[in-house]
Design an enzyme around this catalytic site. Structure first.
Site, PDB file in Angstrom:
ATOM      1  CD1 TRP A  18     -27.075  -3.856   7.851  1.00 50.83           C
ATOM      2  CD2 TRP A  18     -25.463  -4.517   6.467  1.00 50.83           C
ATOM      3  NE1 TRP A  18     -26.193  -4.613   8.571  1.00 50.83           N
ATOM      4  CE2 TRP A  18     -25.192  -5.040   7.741  1.00 50.83           C
ATOM      5  CE3 TRP A  18     -24.569  -4.804   5.408  1.00 50.83           C
ATOM      6  CZ2 TRP A  18     -24.078  -5.834   8.008  1.00 50.83           C
ATOM      7  CZ3 TRP A  18     -23.471  -5.589   5.678  1.00 50.83           C
ATOM      8  CH2 TRP A  18     -23.231  -6.098   6.963  1.00 50.83           C
ATOM      9  NE  ARG A  19     -26.674  -1.577  12.659  1.00 52.08           N
ATOM     10  CZ  ARG A  19     -26.042  -1.849  13.772  1.00 52.08           C
ATOM     11  NH1 ARG A  19     -25.193  -0.956  14.273  1.00 52.08           N
ATOM     12  NH2 ARG A  19     -26.231  -2.971  14.392  1.00 52.08           N
ATOM     13  CD  GLU A  35     -31.085  -8.650  10.284  1.00 50.76           C
ATOM     14  OE1 GLU A  35     -30.867  -9.821  10.628  1.00 50.76           O
ATOM     15  OE2 GLU A  35     -30.571  -7.692  10.883  1.00 50.76           O
ATOM     16  CG  LEU A  78     -23.343 -15.016   1.349  1.00 49.89           C
ATOM     17  CD1 LEU A  78     -22.140 -14.350   2.003  1.00 49.89           C
ATOM     18  CD2 LEU A  78     -24.252 -13.941   0.758  1.00 49.89           C
ATOM     19  CE1 TYR A 118     -32.387 -11.888  14.797  1.00 44.48           C
ATOM     20  CE2 TYR A 118     -32.100 -12.233  12.424  1.00 44.48           C
ATOM     21  CZ  TYR A 118     -31.786 -11.552  13.593  1.00 44.48           C
ATOM     22  OH  TYR A 118     -30.903 -10.507  13.542  1.00 44.48           O
ATOM     23  CG  ASP A 136     -28.849 -12.558  16.880  1.00 46.31           C
ATOM     24  OD1 ASP A 136     -28.738 -12.359  18.108  1.00 46.31           O
ATOM     25  OD2 ASP A 136     -28.185 -11.929  16.041  1.00 46.31           O
ATOM     26  CB  CYS A 195     -17.425  -7.557  32.145  1.00 48.46           C
ATOM     27  SG  CYS A 195     -17.960  -9.196  31.611  1.00 48.46           S
ATOM     28  CB  CYS A 198     -20.503  -4.493  29.562  1.00 44.90           C
ATOM     29  SG  CYS A 198     -22.231  -4.964  29.316  1.00 44.90           S
ATOM     30  CB  CYS A 204     -24.299  -8.564  33.983  1.00 49.43           C
ATOM     31  SG  CYS A 204     -23.867 -10.133  33.245  1.00 49.43           S
ATOM     32  CB  SER A 296     -25.815 -26.920   8.472  1.00 46.07           C
ATOM     33  OG  SER A 296     -26.679 -27.470   7.524  1.00 46.07           O
TER      34      SER A 296
END
Ligand code: SF4
Length: 346
Positions: A18-19, A35, A78, A118, A136, A195, A198, A204, A296
């Protein structure tokens, strides 16, 4: 920080269906669908659904014209089906009120069905390169570690949002939002963050303190209540299974189901008592074992009663569906589990 992160993103961005690729124009429709699908769902699980969706309904107009039942069928498996209802409502509103074109700002997007803070921020940033604070769960984790924030989630959510806002760049807002998401998904992972790879190591605080694996702190959540019911899996002599449509509002609204007794926090009813709620008269037999499904807010535990009957008409909101065609129905995952559990025993 934004520069180091954006440089890293330019080299390591994830290629997702989707990008837009670098230099290509973003399709807001693709951003929006992805999204919505990605809420509570992993990238791996969303991929095939996204592909099916945009192949079947390549535009907002096509989605707005689709019958809700077809969308629910496509969404089956889904989870969180309210998203599918809101997706449809939003497509219709976009066509009706906005000429089929997304508004660009976060506040206008917030007015559309299914757009919480969001989603509005994510679509504004990614599709329209608007300055928006996209936070998020992944971003919360990264920010909690960057600032070595030890107040537990969810209490610290607002503070993490405010801290995230202090990091926003002056340009490339969409890339920045996606860079943070990618960092959270691939490097600053919940367990064993990488890390050494990163781009933010030097900034950090959690890493400097050696506390990255302990953060973010989370309040231990209460055990979920357990609801129980008996599901009635019945097949006729034409190998058709009886399905029932759930009421439009509420959990799994409008989806098809294997009929069940009421979902209750009581002990399981006896089969003799439960038969009063069975969809047809039959010689019901309990299938050994149970089906468990975690929603949930509660866990559902189901015993399954199976039976075979002569072909007969379906009642209101019911239909008989050939066993081999069940996969085409809008059956949520919990119902597919019941089918799987019952089929071996009949
Ligand atoms: S240095 Fe480690 S803990 Fe800090 S942001 Fe990077 S991956 Fe996360």
């Amino acid at each position: 920080m934004p520069v180091a992160l954006l440089d890293w993103y330019d080299r390591h961005r994830r290629i997702l269906p989707w990008r837009a690729l670098p230099g290509k124009t973003v399709d807001p429709y693709h951003t929006w669908i992805s999204e919505i699908m990605l809420q509570q769902t992993t990238v791996g699980a969303v991929g095939p659904y996204f592909h099916k969706f945009i192949t079947r309904w390549p535009t907002i107009e096509a989605l707005a014209k689709a019958p809700l039942g077809r969308i629910l069928e496509m969404w089956a498996g889904l989870g969180y089906y309210r998203r599918a209802h809101l997706l449809h409502a939003c497509a219709k509103k976009l066509v009706h009120d906005h000429g089929g074109i997304f508004p660009h700002t976060e506040s206008e997007l917030r007015a559309l069905p299914g757009f919480g803070p969001y989603t509005a921020a994510a679509v504004a940033a990614i599709a329209f390169d608007q300055k928006a604070n996209v936070v998020d769960g992944n971003v919360e984790r990264v920010v909690a570690r960057l600032f070595a924030e030890k107040t537990p989630l969810p209490r610290v959510k607002e503070k993490l949002r405010a801290l995230a806002a202090t990091l926003l760049p002056d340009a490339r807002f969409g890339d920045y939002a996606q860079a943070l998401m990618d960092l959270g998904a691939t490097i600053c992972t919940p367990r064993k963050p990488k890390c050494s790879l990163c781009p933010l190591t030097r900034l950090c605080r959690a890493h400097a303190l050696g506390e990255e694996e302990q953060l973010p702190v989370r309040l231990v959540s209460k055990a979920k209540p357990v609801r129980r019911a008996i599901a009635f899996f019945v097949m006729d002599n034409n190998e058709r299974v009886l399905l029932r449509r759930r009421a439009a509002g509420g959990l799994l609204g409008g989806m098809m189901e294997i009929p069940t007794t009421k979902w209750d926090e009581q002990d399981l009813p006896s089969l003799a008592a439960a038969k009063k709620q069975a969809p047809v008269k039959a010689n019901w037999k309990l299938v050994p074992g149970t089906v468990r499904h975690v929603f949930s807010h509660f866990t559902l535990e189901l015993a399954v009663a199976g039976a075979s009957v002569e072909a007969q008409p379906a009642g209101k909101q019911e239909k008989w569906v050939t066993f081999n065609r069940l996969r085409n129905e809008a059956l949520p995952s919990v119902m597919r589990k019941i089918v799987h559990h019952a089929q071996g025993a009949l």
